[in-house]
Design a protein around this motif. Structure first.
Motif, short mmCIF file in Angstrom:
data_model
loop_
_atom_site.label_atom_id
_atom_site.label_comp_id
_atom_site.label_asym_id
_atom_site.label_seq_id
_atom_site.Cartn_x
_atom_site.Cartn_y
_atom_site.Cartn_z
N GLU A 177 4.16 0.88 2.25
CA GLU A 177 4.14 1.27 1.19
C GLU A 177 5.37 1.89 0.53
O GLU A 177 5.63 2.14 -0.47
CB GLU A 177 2.89 2.41 0.88
CG GLU A 177 1.59 1.88 1.09
CD GLU A 177 0.55 3.16 1.18
OE1 GLU A 177 0.56 4.33 0.90
OE2 GLU A 177 -0.67 2.74 1.44
N ILE A 178 6.20 2.14 1.75
CA ILE A 178 7.55 2.59 1.59
C ILE A 178 8.41 1.56 0.80
O ILE A 178 9.78 1.90 0.22
CB ILE A 178 8.11 3.45 2.72
CG1 ILE A 178 9.40 4.15 2.38
CG2 ILE A 178 8.47 2.34 3.72
CD1 ILE A 178 8.92 5.67 2.01
N ARG B 243 10.64 1.59 -2.68
CA ARG B 243 10.95 3.07 -3.19
C ARG B 243 12.50 3.33 -3.26
O ARG B 243 12.95 2.94 -2.49
CB ARG B 243 10.13 3.85 -2.34
CG ARG B 243 8.92 3.98 -2.03
CD ARG B 243 7.89 5.04 -2.91
NE ARG B 243 8.45 6.14 -3.09
CZ ARG B 243 8.45 7.29 -2.34
NH1 ARG B 243 7.28 7.30 -1.25
NH2 ARG B 243 9.08 8.47 -2.69
N THR B 244 12.59 4.07 -4.21
CA THR B 244 14.22 4.48 -4.19
C THR B 244 14.35 5.92 -3.96
O THR B 244 13.26 6.81 -4.26
CB THR B 244 14.63 3.85 -5.60
OG1 THR B 244 14.12 4.58 -6.52
CG2 THR B 244 14.66 2.54 -5.84
N ASP C 206 11.09 12.36 2.97
CA ASP C 206 9.91 12.01 2.17
C ASP C 206 8.62 11.97 2.97
O ASP C 206 8.83 11.25 4.10
CB ASP C 206 10.17 10.45 1.55
CG ASP C 206 8.97 9.96 0.51
OD1 ASP C 206 7.92 9.46 1.04
OD2 ASP C 206 9.11 10.34 -0.52
N GLN D 38 6.07 10.11 3.15
CA GLN D 38 5.42 8.74 3.20
C GLN D 38 6.35 8.09 4.32
O GLN D 38 5.78 7.19 5.00
CB GLN D 38 5.40 7.99 1.71
CG GLN D 38 4.80 6.87 2.07
CD GLN D 38 4.66 6.15 0.49
OE1 GLN D 38 5.59 6.42 -0.08
NE2 GLN D 38 3.74 5.44 0.29
N GLU E 122 17.44 1.82 -1.74
CA GLU E 122 16.05 1.18 -1.93
C GLU E 122 15.65 0.51 -0.64
O GLU E 122 16.53 -0.06 -0.03
CB GLU E 122 16.05 0.01 -2.99
CG GLU E 122 14.66 -0.49 -3.21
CD GLU E 122 14.67 -1.57 -4.29
OE1 GLU E 122 13.71 -2.25 -4.41
OE2 GLU E 122 15.77 -1.97 -4.95
#
Length: 146
Positions: free
Chosen positions: A4-5, A8-9, A72, A74, A106
């Motif tokens: 799921e990561i 992501r930015t 983060d 996550q 990213e």
């Protein structure tokens, strides 16, 4: 480590002003002996407006944006469980003292390796005009001992 990561930015919360003395200090720390890194007259004679940062200088900013990823929830990995596996820099132009830079990281890929994972990330560095100065591609090896 979850997929799921991926995509992501993470960005620096503020722009970063490249300082002349910091370029000199960094050049000395990495044993960069070309005078364009430490002598303003030499840099200008070579056609630059100010001191030129050594090519690995952007690791300073990448470290800061990587901290955003590490915070983060996550991502959920402690720094002590990460080993830097690979790093590649691609420059549009050299970084010079006086540049005001931003960085966006990213996460491009996560690959499981038993209890470990390999995380690939691309960081784009832009100047105050919004032009890309450089990109870095890094591979982080994440240990399973969270």
């Amino acid at each position: 480590m979850t997929q799921e990561i991926v995509g992501r930015t993470f960005t620096l919360p503020h722009s970063y002003l490249v300082g002349r003395e910091h370029v000199r200090d960094f050049a000395h720390a990495v044993f960069a002996t070309n005078p364009i890194h430490t002598d303003l007259d030499a840099a200008r004679a070579a056609g630059y407006v100010d001191l030129v940062a050594p090519t690995t200088y952007l690791a300073v900013l990448q470290h800061r944006v990587l901290d955003e990823l590490l915070r983060d929830p996550q991502f959920n990995v402690e720094l002590k469980n990460i080993v830097h596996g690979d790093q590649r820099f691609t420059f549009t132009r050299p970084v010079v003292a006086g540049d005001e830079l931003t960085a966006e990281l990213e996460v491009s890929k996560v690959r499981a390796l038993g209890s470990n994972a390999m995380v690939q990330a691309t960081t784009t560095f832009t100047d105050a005009a919004g032009d890309t100065v450089a990109t870095t591609n890094a591979t982080l090896v994440v240990g399973g001992g969270n």
